[in-house]
Design an enzyme around this catalytic site. Structure first.
Site, PDB file in Angstrom:
ATOM      1  N   ASN A  54     -24.823  50.737  54.718  1.00 44.05           N
ATOM      2  CA  ASN A  54     -25.633  50.198  53.316  1.00 44.05           C
ATOM      3  C   ASN A  54     -26.634  50.589  53.506  1.00 44.05           C
ATOM      4  O   ASN A  54     -27.713  50.199  52.359  1.00 44.05           O
ATOM      5  CB  ASN A  54     -25.208  48.651  53.169  1.00 44.05           C
ATOM      6  CG  ASN A  54     -26.098  48.136  54.268  1.00 44.05           C
ATOM      7  OD1 ASN A  54     -26.568  48.454  55.042  1.00 44.05           O
ATOM      8  ND2 ASN A  54     -26.037  46.606  54.283  1.00 44.05           N
ATOM      9  N   GLU A  87     -31.692  44.277  55.614  1.00 45.39           N
ATOM     10  CA  GLU A  87     -30.504  44.747  54.799  1.00 45.39           C
ATOM     11  C   GLU A  87     -31.092  45.019  53.501  1.00 45.39           C
ATOM     12  O   GLU A  87     -32.256  45.007  53.092  1.00 45.39           O
ATOM     13  CB  GLU A  87     -29.671  43.194  54.722  1.00 45.39           C
ATOM     14  CG  GLU A  87     -29.163  42.921  56.016  1.00 45.39           C
ATOM     15  CD  GLU A  87     -27.752  43.827  56.318  1.00 45.39           C
ATOM     16  OE1 GLU A  87     -27.769  44.884  56.044  1.00 45.39           O
ATOM     17  OE2 GLU A  87     -26.975  43.408  57.088  1.00 45.39           O
ATOM     18  N   ASP A 116     -33.302  45.334  67.283  1.00 51.99           N
ATOM     19  CA  ASP A 116     -32.736  43.931  66.622  1.00 51.99           C
ATOM     20  C   ASP A 116     -31.927  43.448  67.616  1.00 51.99           C
ATOM     21  O   ASP A 116     -31.619  43.815  68.895  1.00 51.99           O
ATOM     22  CB  ASP A 116     -31.958  44.250  65.423  1.00 51.99           C
ATOM     23  CG  ASP A 116     -31.231  45.543  65.714  1.00 51.99           C
ATOM     24  OD1 ASP A 116     -30.566  45.868  66.812  1.00 51.99           O
ATOM     25  OD2 ASP A 116     -30.869  46.032  64.504  1.00 51.99           O
ATOM     26  N   HIS A 131     -29.187  50.219  55.712  1.00 50.99           N
ATOM     27  CA  HIS A 131     -30.120  49.408  56.521  1.00 50.99           C
ATOM     28  C   HIS A 131     -30.520  49.973  57.591  1.00 50.99           C
ATOM     29  O   HIS A 131     -29.806  51.048  58.210  1.00 50.99           O
ATOM     30  CB  HIS A 131     -29.505  48.145  57.022  1.00 50.99           C
ATOM     31  CG  HIS A 131     -28.438  47.980  58.040  1.00 50.99           C
ATOM     32  ND1 HIS A 131     -27.583  47.009  58.131  1.00 50.99           N
ATOM     33  CD2 HIS A 131     -28.375  48.858  59.203  1.00 50.99           C
ATOM     34  CE1 HIS A 131     -26.625  47.265  59.238  1.00 50.99           C
ATOM     35  NE2 HIS A 131     -27.191  48.471  59.825  1.00 50.99           N
TER      36      HIS A 131
END
Ligand code: PGA
Length: 203
Positions: free
Chosen positions: A104, A111, A63, A106
């Site tokens: 979270n 996400e 990313d 991800h």
């Protein structure tokens, strides 16, 4: 899915570095997907120490932040995402993908709520990710709000996947992702469906 416990961060780092090194030795033209973030830093240090021949290895970033989303240039960002996917397809895919996990759930910047079929694309970062990553910036206002990320569908096409996680604060989400329901609310849970994915953790 088993969460394999390493004794400490050095062990975790060397274990994953050995897997990467073995992949490169076995196939000097390997195609690797490599992560950023704090977790893989020790692995990179160990890989540097090993003085491998990277000349034929092809690496892809998992990313990338879009640092200036308001700038007109950002409208071109879809083009790198397309050529990225094309290149991976032409080259018959990724041999090894190394991942971290966000608090979270991800993986890369996929996400919660990301489609399991998602491809490389521009995404908005969640409030949680912006908060988590503010430690790398002078202020939370400086954290980019968007990124380009490999998609979950793209990641799952990798022949082999290794997820590494460091710290007690990651243990709960790891357990939920690896042993809970496979759901787009927990993006990393898709790894339960991969036939060659392993998870390494140290506290
Ligand atoms: P970290 O980030 O390695 O800095 O904890 C991992 C991630 O957000 O995927």
């Amino acid at each position: 899915m088993e969460i394999k416990l390493s004794k400490d961060y050095e062990k975790l780092s060397s274990l994953v570095a050995i897997i990467v090194a073995a992949q490169i030795l076995e196939n000097p033209q390997s195609k690797l997907v490599l992560p950023t973030g704090s977790t893989p830093l020790g692995m990179y240090e160990e890989l540097v120490r090993r003085k491998l021949d990277w000349s034929l290895v092809e690496t892809f970033n998992l990313d990338e932040y879009i640092m200036n989303p308001d700038h007109p240039y950002s409208y071109h960002s879809y083009r790198p995402t397309l050529s990225f996917e094309d290149k991976m397809n032409v080259n018959k895919g990724i041999d090894l993908c190394i991942l971290g996990i966000g608090s979270n759930g991800h993986i890369a910047f996929n996400e919660p709520g990301s489609s399991f079929k998602s491809r490389t694309r521009v995404v908005d970062l969640s409030e949680q990710t912006i908060q988590d990553n503010s430690r790398f910036f002078d202020s939370i206002d400086d954290v980019p709000k968007q990124a380009i990320t490999m998609g979950l569908g793209t990641i799952m096409e990798s022949k082999r996947i290794i997820l590494m996680a460091n710290g007690k604060h990651k243990l709960n989400i790891l357990k939920v992702a690896m042993n809970g329901e496979v759901t787009e609310d927990v993006p990393a849970s898709i790894l339960q469906k991969h036939n060659d994915a392993e998870v390494f953790y140290c506290d």
